[in-house]
Design a protein around this motif. Sequence first.
Motif, PDB file in Angstrom:
ATOM      1  N   SER A  13       0.809  -1.211   0.000  1.00 55.92           N
ATOM      2  CA  SER A  13       0.000   0.000   0.000  1.00 55.92           C
ATOM      3  C   SER A  13       0.850   1.272   0.000  1.00 55.92           C
ATOM      4  CB  SER A  13      -0.950   0.009   1.202  1.00 55.92           C
ATOM      5  OG  SER A  13      -0.209  -0.032   2.406  1.00 55.92           O
ATOM      6  N   ASP A  14       2.095   1.179   0.474  1.00 51.90           N
ATOM      7  CA  ASP A  14       2.980   2.353   0.464  1.00 51.90           C
ATOM      8  C   ASP A  14       3.736   2.494  -0.860  1.00 51.90           C
ATOM      9  OD1 ASP A  14       4.839   0.312   0.639  1.00 51.90           O
ATOM     10  OD2 ASP A  14       5.742   1.010   2.504  1.00 51.90           O
ATOM     11  N   GLY A  15       3.433   1.630  -1.838  1.00 55.21           N
ATOM     12  CA  GLY A  15       4.034   1.711  -3.160  1.00 55.21           C
ATOM     13  C   GLY A  15       5.333   0.941  -3.315  1.00 55.21           C
ATOM     14  N   LYS A  16       5.836   0.361  -2.260  1.00 50.71           N
ATOM     15  CA  LYS A  16       7.085  -0.410  -2.346  1.00 50.71           C
ATOM     16  C   LYS A  16       6.803  -1.798  -2.906  1.00 50.71           C
ATOM     17  CE  LYS A  16       9.884   1.968   0.874  1.00 50.71           C
ATOM     18  NZ  LYS A  16      11.290   1.939   1.126  1.00 50.71           N
ATOM     19  N   ARG A  95      11.139  -3.721  -0.980  1.00 48.85           N
ATOM     20  CA  ARG A  95      11.143  -4.225   0.380  1.00 48.85           C
ATOM     21  C   ARG A  95      11.328  -5.732   0.314  1.00 48.85           C
ATOM     22  NH1 ARG A  95       6.392  -2.503   2.258  1.00 48.85           N
ATOM     23  NH2 ARG A  95       7.312  -0.625   3.110  1.00 48.85           N
TER      24      ARG A  95
END
Length: 99
Positions: A13-16, A95
């Motif tokens: 959800s954080d784009g990683k 990540r």
Amino acid sequence: MALKNTYRRNVASDGKLEMSLQEFKKWIKIFDTDKDGKISKEELREAVRTNVDGWFRRLKGSRGIKGADANGNGYIDENEFNNLVEFAQKNLGVRIISY
């Protein structure tokens, strides 16, 4: 082969981009064009070029080698791979997770 296109289903959800260490190794080995088991500055630049937008691509490839290449020989080998993982997590929006 763009990292974004390869692992699109693993975007958090954080784009990683989330992937296992094995997936990351498999992806980076695609760019080991001379199959010597090491990643050169040129090979890393190509990997960064396929994944990073904008004019910072060349700079990030050079910084990646400089930061990950502990012995200063111009290559990232298996012993320095964790340094490359750290670079990717800081600079390429990746990540590394365990499944």
